[in-house]
Design an enzyme around this catalytic site. Structure first.
Site, PDB file in Angstrom:
ATOM      1  N   GLY A 123     -35.169   7.567 -44.232  1.00 23.24           N
ATOM      2  CA  GLY A 123     -34.158   7.765 -43.197  1.00 23.24           C
ATOM      3  C   GLY A 123     -34.109   6.550 -42.289  1.00 23.24           C
ATOM      4  N   GLN A 126     -32.587   2.221 -34.362  1.00 24.20           N
ATOM      5  CA  GLN A 126     -33.707   1.478 -34.969  1.00 24.20           C
ATOM      6  C   GLN A 126     -33.294   0.066 -35.404  1.00 24.20           C
ATOM      7  OE1 GLN A 126     -34.778   4.959 -37.673  1.00 24.20           O
ATOM      8  NE2 GLN A 126     -36.794   4.105 -37.247  1.00 24.20           N
ATOM      9  N   CYS A 176     -42.710   6.749 -39.300  1.00 27.80           N
ATOM     10  CA  CYS A 176     -41.507   6.193 -38.684  1.00 27.80           C
ATOM     11  C   CYS A 176     -41.494   4.689 -38.945  1.00 27.80           C
ATOM     12  CB  CYS A 176     -41.524   6.461 -37.174  1.00 27.80           C
ATOM     13  SG  CYS A 176     -40.065   5.837 -36.322  1.00 27.80           S
ATOM     14  N   LEU A 177     -40.346   4.191 -39.380  1.00 34.20           N
ATOM     15  CA  LEU A 177     -40.257   2.755 -39.670  1.00 34.20           C
ATOM     16  C   LEU A 177     -40.376   1.925 -38.391  1.00 34.20           C
ATOM     17  CD1 LEU A 177     -37.419   2.868 -42.377  1.00 34.20           C
ATOM     18  CD2 LEU A 177     -39.894   2.659 -42.735  1.00 34.20           C
ATOM     19  N   HIS A 186     -35.755  14.364 -37.449  1.00 34.34           N
ATOM     20  CA  HIS A 186     -36.401  13.128 -36.994  1.00 34.34           C
ATOM     21  C   HIS A 186     -35.340  12.072 -36.648  1.00 34.34           C
ATOM     22  CE1 HIS A 186     -39.733   9.965 -37.588  1.00 34.34           C
ATOM     23  NE2 HIS A 186     -38.627   9.229 -37.565  1.00 34.34           N
ATOM     24  N   GLU A 187     -34.319  11.956 -37.521  1.00 35.12           N
ATOM     25  CA  GLU A 187     -33.284  10.923 -37.291  1.00 35.12           C
ATOM     26  C   GLU A 187     -32.401  11.271 -36.088  1.00 35.12           C
ATOM     27  OE1 GLU A 187     -33.829   8.287 -38.722  1.00 35.12           O
ATOM     28  OE2 GLU A 187     -35.167   9.102 -40.254  1.00 35.12           O
ATOM     29  N   HIS A 212     -33.980  10.323 -32.968  1.00 37.49           N
ATOM     30  CA  HIS A 212     -33.824   8.890 -32.644  1.00 37.49           C
ATOM     31  C   HIS A 212     -32.548   8.663 -31.818  1.00 37.49           C
ATOM     32  CE1 HIS A 212     -37.003   6.583 -34.526  1.00 37.49           C
ATOM     33  NE2 HIS A 212     -36.843   7.163 -35.698  1.00 37.49           N
TER      34      HIS A 212
END
Ligand code: K1U
Ligand code: ZN
Length: 186
Positions: A59, A64, A107-108, A149-150, A153
């Site tokens: 994702g 991000q 998480c990236l 999660h996205e 963000h």
């Protein structure tokens, strides 16, 4: 984007974009709704998918990559031979199940850190696709975890916010050290 067999083709050149690392004020901002779908947004979506697959991840959210706009991409199929990319503009959770599930999230923007997070096990999500059509889908399993999660963000929330203050601070300090090392080229 076009599907040709099991592969996804794009009309223009896709590029990867740098992923912001926590702590960064742009990861704490509330992203703005997109009033309409433009070619610029389609290009951003293509770049976000390329960035997500390259990372690799399942994702990615606009903030991000420094775009404070309500757009997310995801592909939880984890199968390079049969990708299932999804692009969601202005996604909203319109229903959440009472039953909850625990998943070890990453998480990236917080590389190499993982922790268990509890969330609703199933959600119904409403969004605009890249043709400007409204879509509705009920999701469960990893797809449900990832879409929550996205969307977090987009509201400036990170998975570490679900942890206790000690764990959150420890991870934040590790990320500050990582950023210092990267800035020195180590
Ligand atoms: O939003 C992000 O930072 C991406 C994140 C999404 C996510 C992972 C796990 C649970 C919820 C949301 C990631 O993709 S972290 C990397 C990852 O999970 C992964 C990487 C390679 C293969 C499979 C998974
Ligand atoms: Zn993340």
């Amino acid at each position: 984007m076009l599907k040709a067999g099991a592969r996804w083709l794009t009309c223009g050149a896709m590029t990867t974009r740098p992923i912001l690392i926590h702590p960064d004020p742009r990861l704490r901002a509330i992203a703005k709704p997109l009033p309409d779908i433009s070619d610029e947004i389609r290009r951003l979506a293509d770049d976000m998918l390329e960035t997500m697959y390259d990372a690799p991840g399942i994702g990615l959210a606009g903030p991000q990559v420094g775009q404070l706009q309500r757009i997310i991409v995801l592909d939880c199929a984890k199968d390079p031979d049969a990708p299932q990319p999804l692009v969601m503009v202005n996604p909203q959770i319109v229903w959440s199940s009472d039953d909850r599930s625990v998943y070890e999230e990453g998480c990236l923007s917080i590389p190499d850190q993982y922790a268990e997070v509890e969330r609703p096990a199933s959600v119904k999500v409403r969004w605009l696709d890249l043709n400007g059509n409204e879509q509705d889908r009920e999701m469960e399993g990893l797809w449900a975890t990832c879409v929550q999660h996205e969307i977090d963000h987009l509201d400036g929330k990170l998975f570490i916010d679900y942890l206790g203050p000690m764990k959150r601070q420890l991870i934040t300090r590790k990320m500050e050290k990582l950023k210092r090392e990267r800035a020195r080229g180590e």
